[in-house]
Scaffold this active site. Structure first.
Site, PDB file in Angstrom:
ATOM      1  N   LYS A  11     148.503  34.329 119.329  1.00 16.75           N
ATOM      2  CA  LYS A  11     148.069  35.731 119.232  1.00 16.75           C
ATOM      3  C   LYS A  11     148.551  36.553 120.437  1.00 16.75           C
ATOM      4  CE  LYS A  11     144.068  34.526 116.386  1.00 16.75           C
ATOM      5  NZ  LYS A  11     142.640  34.787 116.109  1.00 16.75           N
ATOM      6  N   TYR A  51     144.325  39.806 107.374  1.00  9.31           N
ATOM      7  CA  TYR A  51     142.901  39.523 107.603  1.00  9.31           C
ATOM      8  C   TYR A  51     142.001  40.233 106.583  1.00  9.31           C
ATOM      9  CZ  TYR A  51     143.838  37.010 111.949  1.00  9.31           C
ATOM     10  OH  TYR A  51     144.251  36.078 112.876  1.00  9.31           O
ATOM     11  N   ASN A 114     141.282  34.913 120.867  1.00 10.09           N
ATOM     12  CA  ASN A 114     141.092  33.460 120.959  1.00 10.09           C
ATOM     13  C   ASN A 114     142.381  32.638 120.828  1.00 10.09           C
ATOM     14  OD1 ASN A 114     141.413  33.858 118.270  1.00 10.09           O
ATOM     15  ND2 ASN A 114     139.510  32.880 117.621  1.00 10.09           N
ATOM     16  N   HIS A 117     145.715  31.277 115.861  1.00 14.12           N
ATOM     17  CA  HIS A 117     145.166  31.204 114.508  1.00 14.12           C
ATOM     18  C   HIS A 117     145.481  29.836 113.933  1.00 14.12           C
ATOM     19  CE1 HIS A 117     144.378  32.261 110.303  1.00 14.12           C
ATOM     20  NE2 HIS A 117     145.501  31.644 110.010  1.00 14.12           N
ATOM     21  N   GLU A 128     149.465  31.965 103.718  1.00 19.20           N
ATOM     22  CA  GLU A 128     149.769  32.560 105.025  1.00 19.20           C
ATOM     23  C   GLU A 128     151.210  32.251 105.455  1.00 19.20           C
ATOM     24  OE1 GLU A 128     145.112  32.269 106.467  1.00 19.20           O
ATOM     25  OE2 GLU A 128     146.609  31.019 107.451  1.00 19.20           O
TER      26      GLU A 128
HETATM   27  P1  GDP Z   1     138.965  31.199 112.762  1.00 16.55           P
HETATM   28  O1  GDP Z   1     139.221  30.629 111.390  1.00 16.55           O
HETATM   29  O2  GDP Z   1     138.483  30.158 113.750  1.00 16.55           O
HETATM   30  O3  GDP Z   1     140.138  31.982 113.307  1.00 16.55           O
HETATM   31  O4  GDP Z   1     137.733  32.206 112.639  1.00 16.55           O
HETATM   32  P2  GDP Z   1     137.304  33.253 111.503  1.00 16.55           P
HETATM   33  O5  GDP Z   1     138.097  33.053 110.251  1.00 16.55           O
HETATM   34  O6  GDP Z   1     135.828  33.230 111.420  1.00 16.55           O
HETATM   35  O7  GDP Z   1     137.708  34.659 112.145  1.00 16.55           O
HETATM   36  C1  GDP Z   1     139.051  35.114 112.150  1.00 16.55           C
HETATM   37  C2  GDP Z   1     139.349  35.736 113.486  1.00 16.55           C
HETATM   38  O8  GDP Z   1     138.538  36.903 113.639  1.00 16.55           O
HETATM   39  C3  GDP Z   1     138.998  34.887 114.706  1.00 16.55           C
HETATM   40  O9  GDP Z   1     139.999  33.965 115.037  1.00 16.55           O
HETATM   41  C4  GDP Z   1     138.808  35.930 115.781  1.00 16.55           C
HETATM   42  O10 GDP Z   1     140.066  36.367 116.304  1.00 16.55           O
HETATM   43  C5  GDP Z   1     138.193  37.081 115.009  1.00 16.55           C
HETATM   44  N1  GDP Z   1     136.736  37.074 115.148  1.00 16.55           N
HETATM   45  C6  GDP Z   1     135.832  36.230 114.576  1.00 16.55           C
HETATM   46  N2  GDP Z   1     134.575  36.520 114.951  1.00 16.55           N
HETATM   47  C7  GDP Z   1     134.687  37.597 115.795  1.00 16.55           C
HETATM   48  C8  GDP Z   1     133.734  38.387 116.514  1.00 16.55           C
HETATM   49  O11 GDP Z   1     132.530  38.164 116.464  1.00 16.55           O
HETATM   50  N3  GDP Z   1     134.256  39.414 117.268  1.00 16.55           N
HETATM   51  C9  GDP Z   1     135.605  39.686 117.328  1.00 16.55           C
HETATM   52  N4  GDP Z   1     136.037  40.711 118.088  1.00 16.55           N
HETATM   53  N5  GDP Z   1     136.512  38.961 116.664  1.00 16.55           N
HETATM   54  C10 GDP Z   1     136.071  37.941 115.914  1.00 16.55           C
END
Ligand code: GDP
Length: 139
Positions: A11, A51, A114, A117, A128
């Site tokens: 990222k 997303y 974070n 991805h 994807e």
């Molecule tokens: P992943 O599968 O571990 O990437 O997590 P998710 O699918 O739940 O979320 C997708 C992405 O959205 C995450 O990798 C983060 O970059 C972002 N994200 C998830 N939860 C949060 C949050 O509470 N705050 C913010 N700013 N970004 C979030």
């Protein structure tokens, strides 16, 4: 049977912080082979499409803005049990909860920024991967 491909992005935050090389090395050391890779930048529209599943979440706008804020490295990775093993390699979504030694524990700065991805299913890995790469760009 579990598939053998997953999709990842390094990222914009991790790219800005100079972690491309270290993260690719971590991925290779984890036994993943790179079968497609590009250095590119998502437009806000493309990040929004990628997303779209999170459209109703409160962080969607922030996520789209961040993911289009600078270049990313997109890649398709190959290994037995790729999706699950890569999720283990990267650690929990929130780096504060990510296991020690995982990519997110080492290189992520927050739950939003974070570092990487990783696809969450074989089906999404295929969707994807095709979102970013033409068939002629996969090896
Ligand atoms: P992943 O599968 O571990 O990437 O997590 P998710 O699918 O739940 O979320 C997708 C992405 O959205 C995450 O990798 C983060 O970059 C972002 N994200 C998830 N939860 C949060 C949050 O509470 N705050 C913010 N700013 N970004 C979030």
């Amino acid at each position: 049977m579990a598939g053998n491909r997953t999709f990842t992005m390094i990222k914009p935050g991790a790219v800005r912080n100079g972690h491309i090389g270290a993260i690719l090395q971590h991925i290779n050391a984890g036994g993943f082979k790179i079968v497609a890779m590009k250095y590119t930048q998502l437009s806000a529209q493309k990040a929004g499409e990628f997303y779209a599943v999170h459209k109703e979440r409160p962080f969607y706008g922030e996520l789209v803005e961040f993911m289009s804020s600078g270049p990313i490295v997109a890649a398709i990775l190959e290994k037995d049990n790729a999706v699950e093993d890569f999720r283990t390699l990267i650690g929990a979504t929130n780096p504060a909860e990510a296991a020690e030694g995982t990519i997110r524990a080492k290189y992520a700065t927050s739950i939003g920024e974070n570092a990487v991805h990783g696809s969450d299913s074989d089906e999404n890995a295929a969707i994807e991967g095709s979102f970013h790469f033409a068939g002629t760009e996969m090896f």
